[in-house]
Enzyme design. Sequence first.
Site, PDB file in Angstrom:
ATOM      1  N   LYS A  72      15.995  21.247 -10.343  1.00 59.37           N
ATOM      2  CA  LYS A  72      15.053  20.455 -11.110  1.00 59.37           C
ATOM      3  C   LYS A  72      16.209  18.932 -11.779  1.00 59.37           C
ATOM      4  CE  LYS A  72       9.972  19.926 -11.260  1.00 59.37           C
ATOM      5  NZ  LYS A  72       9.641  18.931  -9.749  1.00 59.37           N
ATOM      6  N   HIS A 132       0.893  -1.387  -0.145  1.00 59.56           N
ATOM      7  CA  HIS A 132       0.209  -0.237   0.262  1.00 59.56           C
ATOM      8  C   HIS A 132       1.122   1.098   0.013  1.00 59.56           C
ATOM      9  CE1 HIS A 132      -3.667  -2.876   1.095  1.00 59.56           C
ATOM     10  NE2 HIS A 132      -2.813  -3.227   1.995  1.00 59.56           N
ATOM     11  N   SER A 147      14.622  21.999 -15.425  1.00 52.71           N
ATOM     12  CA  SER A 147      13.216  22.491 -15.790  1.00 52.71           C
ATOM     13  C   SER A 147      14.056  23.884 -16.133  1.00 52.71           C
ATOM     14  CB  SER A 147      12.358  22.450 -14.975  1.00 52.71           C
ATOM     15  OG  SER A 147      11.843  24.175 -14.779  1.00 52.71           O
ATOM     16  N   GLU A 188       9.285   8.054 -16.878  1.00 52.70           N
ATOM     17  CA  GLU A 188       7.695   9.031 -16.719  1.00 52.70           C
ATOM     18  C   GLU A 188       7.299   8.776 -18.211  1.00 52.70           C
ATOM     19  OE1 GLU A 188       7.026  13.050 -14.577  1.00 52.70           O
ATOM     20  OE2 GLU A 188       9.082  12.755 -15.265  1.00 52.70           O
TER      21      GLU A 188
END
Length: 468
Positions: free
Chosen positions: A293, A166, A287, A300
């Site tokens: 970043k 979980h 970024s 992704e």
Amino acid sequence: MAKKTVRKNKPNPLWGGHYASGPAGIMAEINCSVDIDRRLYAHDIKASKAHAAMLAAKNIISKKDGQDIQRGLDKILQEIEGGKFKFSRALEDVHMNIESRLKDVIGDAAGRLHTARSRNDQVATDLRLWLRDAINGIDAALKNLQKALLDQAGKHSGTLMPGFTHLQPAQPITFGHHLLAYVEMIGRDRGRFQDAKKRVNEMPLGAAALAGTSFPIDRNMTSKALGFDRPMANSIDAVSARDFALEFLAAATIAGMHLSRFAEEVVIWASPAFGFIKLSDAFTTGSSIMPQKRNPDAAELVRAKTGRLLGAFTTLLVVMKGLPLAYGKDMQEDKEQVFDATDTLHLMVAATAGMVRDMKADTGAMEKALATGFITATDLADWLVRAANVPFRDAHHITGKIVRIAESRKCGLDKLNLQDMKKIDARITKDVFSVLRPENAVKSRTSLGGTAPALVKEAVKAAKKKFL
Ligand code: ARG
């Protein structure tokens, strides 16, 4: 609005004998598949050569015509590979482009190649040959990914980290053990592709349009020459079946699903909130506004592209659903899905292997994370069962109460003092502290397939033998 949708061009030279004029522009547009199916050229030529050789061997065409066809097809192959071939959209598909060119190269004998054959059995044969090669390529790529995972797993057979259920801290595990889970999944993915290959590798050629042919062909001969396991038994099935492609797309989707789970873990692990791994400059992007970043874009995108694989599977399944036998032009839509899924999966597997090789485990961050979540609570319950003969259900309850104290004190279980624990259950002794340390918890998990470092080391060796 454009007025002239009808082009006054000539009827198709390959099938337009009974036609007075050519197709409407939009008809030609929707019918044309050569931009996609030109990728079949090598397999189309290979199948045509085998077919022509069989026709000549069976005296269905003359030896001379047979030889001319072989020579012409070899030349066309060279032209295509040398970038000298001009594919024409007016000729609809790869098959007619090649046949039409064959006529330029060898003359009228070209017209004999299509004896006892239809584009229906031709295209099904080509796609099966193409897929067989594609499956071999994907297998090699998946194997390479397994190797990358196994190299990291070998390095980290003893590296402790929290295991989750979980996404809540559950029990301590080793990083190597976690990575080996993916090695197993990918092993099954490879198995699924191999299973699919068995059904891909059957030959439709000789089914002709749908009913077989009156020429005395030898389908066993062509099947053997093309490396198929056997000619397909039913001519109608041979031209109308696409379950072989669906099976491939299903296997690709499942493999993609596994890759997406790994990608999601990479995203989580690489987030500074977890910090379990670091990806280098090579596998992150910055970024344009936030200078700090390091975004895990490759992970992704692997995660996202899984949707595309399922899209390909769904598309073809819907194309096929409810289609009456035998061939229908609907089926021309199969190749775009198969090609795109193959390219997409290759990209996903290669990017994943790249990330696996690139990532660096931050063992300090993993260790720190072990201090939260009372991760050895199960070990405390197990200790009560073993040392004090408490039934597990009761031990679970007692441990729960001890966790509550630790929660209120905001400390780990191993930081509680013995007196506090004894207040909950007098049978607890100082021996309990030995199992509250994550490294001991991990070491004790020696059941088959368990996470103990000694086992993980052996499991890496076994998996290398099995998969590489
Ligand atoms: N381009 C077609 C396809 O990919 C080839 C078969 C065409 N057959 C036909 N009867 N029109 O499906």
